[in-house]
Enzyme design. Structure first.
Site, short mmCIF file in Angstrom:
data_model
loop_
_atom_site.label_atom_id
_atom_site.label_comp_id
_atom_site.label_asym_id
_atom_site.label_seq_id
_atom_site.Cartn_x
_atom_site.Cartn_y
_atom_site.Cartn_z
N GLY A 1 2.05 26.21 -11.08
CA GLY A 1 2.20 27.47 -11.82
C GLY A 1 3.45 28.22 -11.38
O GLY A 1 3.76 28.26 -10.20
N ARG B 1 2.30 21.07 -14.27
CA ARG B 1 1.19 20.66 -13.38
C ARG B 1 1.04 19.15 -13.52
O ARG B 1 0.28 18.66 -14.35
CB ARG B 1 -0.09 21.37 -13.79
CG ARG B 1 -0.07 22.86 -13.52
CD ARG B 1 -1.45 23.45 -13.61
NE ARG B 1 -1.42 24.90 -13.56
CZ ARG B 1 -1.27 25.62 -12.45
NH1 ARG B 1 -1.15 25.02 -11.28
NH2 ARG B 1 -1.27 26.94 -12.51
N ASP C 1 -0.49 24.35 -3.57
CA ASP C 1 -1.26 23.27 -2.91
C ASP C 1 -1.11 21.92 -3.60
O ASP C 1 -0.91 20.90 -2.94
CB ASP C 1 -2.75 23.68 -2.79
CG ASP C 1 -3.34 24.19 -4.09
OD1 ASP C 1 -2.58 24.36 -5.07
OD2 ASP C 1 -4.56 24.42 -4.15
N THR D 1 2.91 30.49 -4.49
CA THR D 1 1.76 30.66 -5.38
C THR D 1 1.31 32.11 -5.33
O THR D 1 1.22 32.69 -4.25
CB THR D 1 0.54 29.79 -5.02
OG1 THR D 1 -0.60 30.24 -5.76
CG2 THR D 1 0.18 29.83 -3.54
N ASP E 1 -1.51 32.98 -5.71
CA ASP E 1 -2.84 32.97 -5.09
C ASP E 1 -2.79 33.14 -3.57
O ASP E 1 -3.80 33.46 -2.94
CB ASP E 1 -3.57 31.66 -5.40
CG ASP E 1 -3.91 31.52 -6.87
OD1 ASP E 1 -3.69 32.49 -7.63
OD2 ASP E 1 -4.38 30.44 -7.27
N ASP F 1 -2.78 31.02 -1.26
CA ASP F 1 -3.79 30.22 -0.55
C ASP F 1 -3.23 28.94 0.07
O ASP F 1 -4.01 28.07 0.47
CB ASP F 1 -4.96 29.90 -1.48
CG ASP F 1 -4.55 29.13 -2.73
OD1 ASP F 1 -3.34 28.90 -2.91
OD2 ASP F 1 -5.43 28.76 -3.53
N ARG G 1 -8.36 31.30 -7.91
CA ARG G 1 -9.46 30.37 -8.22
C ARG G 1 -10.31 30.06 -7.00
O ARG G 1 -11.52 30.06 -7.06
CB ARG G 1 -8.88 29.06 -8.76
CG ARG G 1 -8.38 29.19 -10.15
CD ARG G 1 -7.81 27.90 -10.63
NE ARG G 1 -6.52 27.63 -10.01
CZ ARG G 1 -5.67 26.72 -10.42
NH1 ARG G 1 -5.98 25.97 -11.43
NH2 ARG G 1 -4.51 26.55 -9.82
O1 F6P Z 1 -0.69 29.15 -9.94
C1 F6P Z 1 -1.96 29.60 -9.62
C2 F6P Z 1 -2.61 30.17 -10.83
O2 F6P Z 1 -1.88 31.29 -11.25
C3 F6P Z 1 -4.08 30.52 -10.60
O3 F6P Z 1 -4.27 31.76 -10.03
C4 F6P Z 1 -4.64 30.42 -12.00
O4 F6P Z 1 -6.00 30.13 -11.94
C5 F6P Z 1 -3.87 29.29 -12.57
O5 F6P Z 1 -2.64 29.25 -11.88
C6 F6P Z 1 -3.64 29.34 -14.05
O6 F6P Z 1 -3.02 28.16 -14.43
P1 F6P Z 1 -2.31 27.90 -15.81
O7 F6P Z 1 -0.96 28.57 -15.78
O8 F6P Z 1 -2.17 26.42 -15.86
O9 F6P Z 1 -3.18 28.47 -16.86
#
Ligand code: F6P
Length: 340
Positions: A10, A72, A102, A124, A126, A128, A170
């Site tokens: 992301g 991704r 991660d 990130t 997040d 994490d 998440r």
């Molecule tokens: O990169 C992490 C994140 O932002 C999470 O917090 C979230 O759940 C996810 O990516 C959303 O992913 P996408 O952009 O694929 O919808």
């Protein structure tokens, strides 16, 4: 050296600062070449190359997103490792710098096992990624979420409402906890501490009887009710087993409204937390990590990740952090709950 560079997973605010630092330091200080690949590991597997020059990085510090694009895609899960190796050989890449969370860094550790020199940079919203105090993008996301809570406060108070705000996170609740503390949320629900809806209800009823007629509830998208408590739901999972954002806040809001009768609304912040102008903190962290990644290669290091440890940038082995999650510590969770 010919240094490869990708951003994977992301996007977030501050990625361009890291790209800029890698190019500036590698090209400007040492005369290396930097070969970008578009769209993360997918671009490496497909040989989608963008040779980066000073021209590409001019004026990018205030820009959100990533000038390299991202995806991704994890080559070790998609039988893409041979293609990755072939591209890196064809492009005569001596080492690859991977800016990612991660998933991207886990892939980096798998690619390193092939004997390819890899340096990771954690990013990130997040926050994490294990082994580092902070990741690129987190500070800006907390800022966005805090501002949203501030805005929700005034409208919640005007209408005597409960405002549920769902933020990203998440597996870990770093944004919920930090923005909850900074914005003064009454309740913070994080994946680390499964909640009991009876207690949430009791708390809100007491507050609305004794102190106020409005409340803010900050919910991480991965928050879950504790097993054996009165509310049950299983988090909705997508095609790849990922948590589908946007459902947790709605369910919590519906439950609060049904139990208490309080006028309740939900706001899902979603990707707003990922976009837009990076705060100085993320520009600085991205710049420091980019600089440190080039220095690591210059001193012959590989298969490590740049990490913030207190005031210092250190290098930690990728193998040590791959596949691990950095959770919010109890102390911070206690602060979020005690100040409600
Ligand atoms: O990169 C992490 C994140 O932002 C999470 O917090 C979230 O759940 C996810 O990516 C959303 O992913 P996408 O952009 O694929 O919808």
């Amino acid at each position: 050296m010919r240094i490869g560079l990708i951003t994977g997973g992301g996007d977030c605010a501050g990625l361009n600062a890291a790209i800029r630092a890698v190019v500036k330091h590698a090209v400007g200080s040492y005369g290396h070449s930097v070969i970008g690949f578009r769209n993360g590991w997918k671009g490496v597997a497909d040989g989608d190359v963008l040779a980066l020059t000073r021209q590409h990085i001019r004026g990018v510090l205030p820009l959100g997103g990533t000038l390299l694009g991202t995806a991704r895609y994890h080559p070790h899960e998609a039988e893409g490792l041979d293609a990755v190796r072939a591209t890196l050989e064809a492009e005569r890449i001596d080492a690859l710098i991977c800016i990612g969370g991660d998933g991207t860094l886990h892939a980096a550790s798998k690619v390193a096992e092939l004997g390819i020199n890899v340096i990771g940079i954690p990013k990130t919203i997040d926050n994490d990624v294990a082994g580092t105090d902070a990741s690129i993008g987190f500070a800006t996301a907390v800022h966005v979420a805090t501002e949203a809570i501030d805005r929700l406060h005034t409208t919640a108070e005007s209408h005597n409402r409960v405002m549920v705000v769902e933020v990203m996170g998440r597996h870990a609740g770093w944004i919920a906890v930090n923005a909850g503390i900074a914005g003064g949320a009454e309740i913070v629900l994080a994946p680390e501490a499964p909640f009991d809806m009876d207690r949430v209800e009791r708390f809100l009823r007491h507050r609305h009887r004794a102190h106020a007629s409005f409340s803010i509830v900050a919910v991480a998208e991965g928050a879950q009710p504790a097993e054996g408590t009165s509310m049950t739901f299983t988090t909705e999972l997508g095609r790849y087993g990922e948590i589908v954002a946007g459902t947790t806040g709605g369910r919590v809001a519906a439950e609060i409204a049904a139990r208490s009768g309080f006028d309740t609304r939900v706001t899902v912040l979603g990707h707003i937390q990922r976009g837009g102008t990076p705060l100085p903190a993320d520009r600085i962290l991205g710049s420091r990590f980019g600089h440190a990644a080039v220095e690591a290669l210059q001193t012959g290091r590989s298969d490590v990740m740049t990490a913030l440890r207190g005031e210092r940038i250190e290098l930690v082995p990728l193998a040590e952090i791959a596949g691990k999650v950095k959770y919010v510590p109890d102390e911070l969770l206690r602060v979020a709950n005690a100040l409600a």
